[in-house]
Design a protein around this motif. Structure first.
Motif, mmCIF file in Angstrom:
data_model
loop_
_atom_site.group_PDB
_atom_site.id
_atom_site.type_symbol
_atom_site.label_atom_id
_atom_site.label_comp_id
_atom_site.label_asym_id
_atom_site.label_seq_id
_atom_site.Cartn_x
_atom_site.Cartn_y
_atom_site.Cartn_z
ATOM 1 N N UNK A 88 10.055 1.480 -6.035
ATOM 2 C CA UNK A 88 9.654 0.596 -7.139
ATOM 3 C C UNK A 88 10.050 -0.846 -6.833
ATOM 4 N N UNK A 89 11.262 -1.004 -6.253
ATOM 5 C CA UNK A 89 11.717 -2.341 -5.871
ATOM 6 C C UNK A 89 10.796 -2.952 -4.817
ATOM 7 N N UNK A 90 10.411 -2.134 -3.828
ATOM 8 C CA UNK A 90 9.539 -2.610 -2.753
ATOM 9 C C UNK A 90 8.192 -3.065 -3.322
ATOM 10 N N UNK A 91 7.684 -2.287 -4.269
ATOM 11 C CA UNK A 91 6.416 -2.619 -4.906
ATOM 12 C C UNK A 91 6.525 -3.950 -5.660
ATOM 13 N N UNK A 92 7.611 -4.091 -6.449
ATOM 14 C CA UNK A 92 7.769 -5.317 -7.239
ATOM 15 C C UNK A 92 7.906 -6.548 -6.340
ATOM 16 N N UNK A 93 8.677 -6.390 -5.254
ATOM 17 C CA UNK A 93 8.879 -7.530 -4.351
ATOM 18 C C UNK A 93 7.538 -7.916 -3.693
ATOM 19 N N UNK A 94 6.774 -6.910 -3.272
ATOM 20 C CA UNK A 94 5.476 -7.206 -2.645
ATOM 21 C C UNK A 94 4.562 -7.928 -3.637
ATOM 22 N N UNK B 9 4.045 5.839 -5.232
ATOM 23 C CA UNK B 9 4.448 5.863 -6.641
ATOM 24 C C UNK B 9 3.330 6.404 -7.533
ATOM 25 N N UNK B 10 2.068 6.094 -7.155
ATOM 26 C CA UNK B 10 0.930 6.606 -7.926
ATOM 27 C C UNK B 10 0.966 8.129 -7.988
ATOM 28 N N UNK B 11 1.214 8.747 -6.835
ATOM 29 C CA UNK B 11 1.256 10.217 -6.797
ATOM 30 C C UNK B 11 2.470 10.728 -7.573
ATOM 31 N N UNK B 12 3.620 10.055 -7.380
ATOM 32 C CA UNK B 12 4.834 10.494 -8.084
ATOM 33 C C UNK B 12 4.600 10.459 -9.597
ATOM 34 N N UNK C 175 0.843 -1.204 0.000
ATOM 35 C CA UNK C 175 0.000 0.000 0.000
ATOM 36 C C UNK C 175 0.874 1.248 0.000
ATOM 37 N N UNK C 176 1.912 1.236 0.850
ATOM 38 C CA UNK C 176 2.749 2.425 0.941
ATOM 39 C C UNK C 176 3.434 2.711 -0.395
ATOM 40 N N UNK C 177 4.068 1.684 -0.987
ATOM 41 C CA UNK C 177 4.801 1.950 -2.231
ATOM 42 C C UNK C 177 3.844 2.271 -3.377
ATOM 43 N N UNK D 191 -9.157 2.063 -4.278
ATOM 44 C CA UNK D 191 -9.300 1.905 -5.731
ATOM 45 C C UNK D 191 -8.094 2.482 -6.449
ATOM 46 N N UNK D 192 -7.568 3.605 -5.917
ATOM 47 C CA UNK D 192 -6.392 4.231 -6.532
ATOM 48 C C UNK D 192 -5.143 3.393 -6.250
ATOM 49 N N UNK D 193 -5.081 2.791 -5.052
ATOM 50 C CA UNK D 193 -3.875 2.062 -4.656
ATOM 51 C C UNK D 193 -3.860 0.591 -5.052
ATOM 52 N N UNK D 194 -4.925 0.113 -5.710
ATOM 53 C CA UNK D 194 -4.975 -1.316 -6.054
ATOM 54 C C UNK D 194 -4.185 -1.613 -7.324
#
Ligand code: ASP
Length: 439
Positions: free
Chosen positions: A210-216, A75-78, A69-71, A373-376
């Motif tokens: 981005x790495x954290x997101x991919x690993x999750x 990243x969505x906002x970035x 959720x955090x990543x 919905x935005x973070x999914x």
């Protein structure tokens, strides 16, 4: 977790999950009808085999909820900030995303509050479910929490965490001192905005995220790989003890989600198309059908992106600059169907567990579902971790997800089609507003 990556032995994941559901429910109902709900051997199998299987599946999902959720939100906002060179387009897209998602959640919540599919369970079943999905004290805490609603003023102040780490630690069991997961989400949004303010010095930080997101996502991939077994285990233990009653309640829940999705697509999308994009909704649906069918078949907005881009440019006449921007951002950030489904699921499970949600808690569900919905992630089952956190934040046991998992794939196919439809609708609306630039 591309749909291709989910095949094993040539059988696609959704068929294996469906098989898990049918086998689990078939064996469970058979055991319930022939041996009776209290049979000792069946109880042993449930406690030592079926439920642990389901738990392994659920825990693989829960363990990456926070990093994911955090990543994802940051990243969505970035990403939106990055493209703020296309400022007007970015703002219109964001405004429409929030507007359509709020509309979809409102439709979902009104229907589930009116039809109340989770209310039809007998009190015995409800008590059995509470004991099963929560352990003693936490059941009491979950139900008690729902009765001690905080005043609105405090709910709003708690959105800003005093100590985000403390909020994260307690986010999954409802023991955070402040706003819990919602506060973590607000922190992620502010973090993302702050990154866009100092872009020249935050490149490495963005790479880490981005790495954290991919690993999750890779861990979620592992969970999905054992989903058929997990679903079979959870469905077996539910039906063996509760019999046909739980199946008819689930049918009511499925019908509520499908009706709400259909209403959203035919009323809200049609209105946006006619009023903002000024195109004929029926013609639009026919021209966009390739993308909708692909979304239905793959259950993944991300996997549908290439088809959506082609459909938007070739059949809907949307300018490439608009479609590339809106559809790419939208495949992850604009998920109306998912937001609607999350709201309905949380209220349904609250009804099942007998947790009364106050007005401020229902508003929390709306806010969190729109944000969720935005973070999914736009992948099959991408919303399950988010449903877990919305549940916890309003005092409903997160393990309750086990009740709806068996029917999730069908709902996933339908909500993904609505998600992709929403991306195309927003692209058409943005196109209309930008049309002068392209004349
Ligand atoms: N499967 C959905 C999508 O890709 C996300 C979800 O609701 O699970 O759009």
């Amino acid at each position: 977790m591309s749909p291709e990556g989910t095949r094993r032995g040539g059988i696609a994941l959704h068929w294996r999950i469906l098989a898990g559901l049918v086998i689990g429910a078939g064996l469970g109902i058979a055991a319930n009808l022939t041996l009776g709900p209290g049979n000792a051997a069946v109880a042993w199998i449930c406690a030592n085999l079926a439920q642990p299987l389901g738990q392994v599946f659920l825990r693989l999902i829960f363990m990456v909820v926070l990093p994911l959720v955090f990543s994802a939100l940051t990243l969505g906002v970035v990403e939106i900030g990055d493209v703020s060179r296309l400022r007007r387009m970015g703002l219109t897209t964001l405004a429409l995303t929030v507007l359509l998602s709020s509309g979809s959640v409102a439709i979902g919540l009104s229907l589930v509050n009116t039809l109340r599919p989770g209310d039809h369970l007998s009190e015995t079943t409800r008590v059995e479910l509470r004991t099963r999905f929560t352990a003693g004290e936490s059941t009491a805490r979950a139900v008690a929490q729902s009765h001690q609603a905080k005043p609105m003023r405090e709910v709003l102040i708690d959105l800003l965490p005093k100590n985000p780490l403390q909020e994260m630690v307690g986010a999954l069991d409802g023991s955070s001192p402040g706003g819990g997961m919602l506060a973590v989400m607000v922190f992620a949004l502010l973090f993302g905005i702050a990154i866009t303010l100092v872009p020249e010095r935050t490149g490495p930080l963005v790479s880490v995220l981005e790495g954290l997101y991919d690993v999750s996502m890779a861990v979620i991939g592992m969970a999905m790989a054992i989903a058929p077994l997990g679903v079979a285990g959870l469905t077996f233990s539910l039906t063996a003890t509760l019999g046909l009653e739980i199946l008819s309640t689930l049918a009511g829940y499925v019908a509520t989600v499908l009706l709400a999705l259909a209403l959203h697509a035919t009323v809200v999308y049609a209105a946006a198309l006619a009023a903002i994009a000024r195109v004929n909704p029926l013609r639009f649906a026919a021209d966009g059908s390739d993308a909708l069918v692909t979304a239905f078949a793959t259950s993944s907005s991300n996997a549908t992106l290439p088809t959506s881009l082609r459909v938007a440019e070739d059949k809907l006449g949307i300018h490439r600059e608009v479609s590339r921007f809106v559809l790419t951002v939208g495949s992850t950030a604009n998920q109306n169907g998912t937001a609607l489904y999350e709201g309905v699921t949380v209220l349904f499970l609250a009804q099942v567990f007998g947790v009364d949600l106050s007005l401020s808690q229902q508003i929390t569900v709306v806010l969190m579902s729109v944000l969720a919905g935005i973070g999914t992630a736009g992948v099959p089952g991408g919303s399950l971790p988010l449903v877990a956190i919305v549940l916890v934040s309003v005092g409903v046991p997160a393990e309750g997800i086990g009740i709806i998992l068996g029917v999730d794939r069908l709902l996933d196919m339908c909500r993904t089609a609505v998600n992709v439809g929403g991306d195309l609708v927003i692209a058409a609306c943005v196109q209309r507003r930008e049309s002068r630039r392209f004349d």
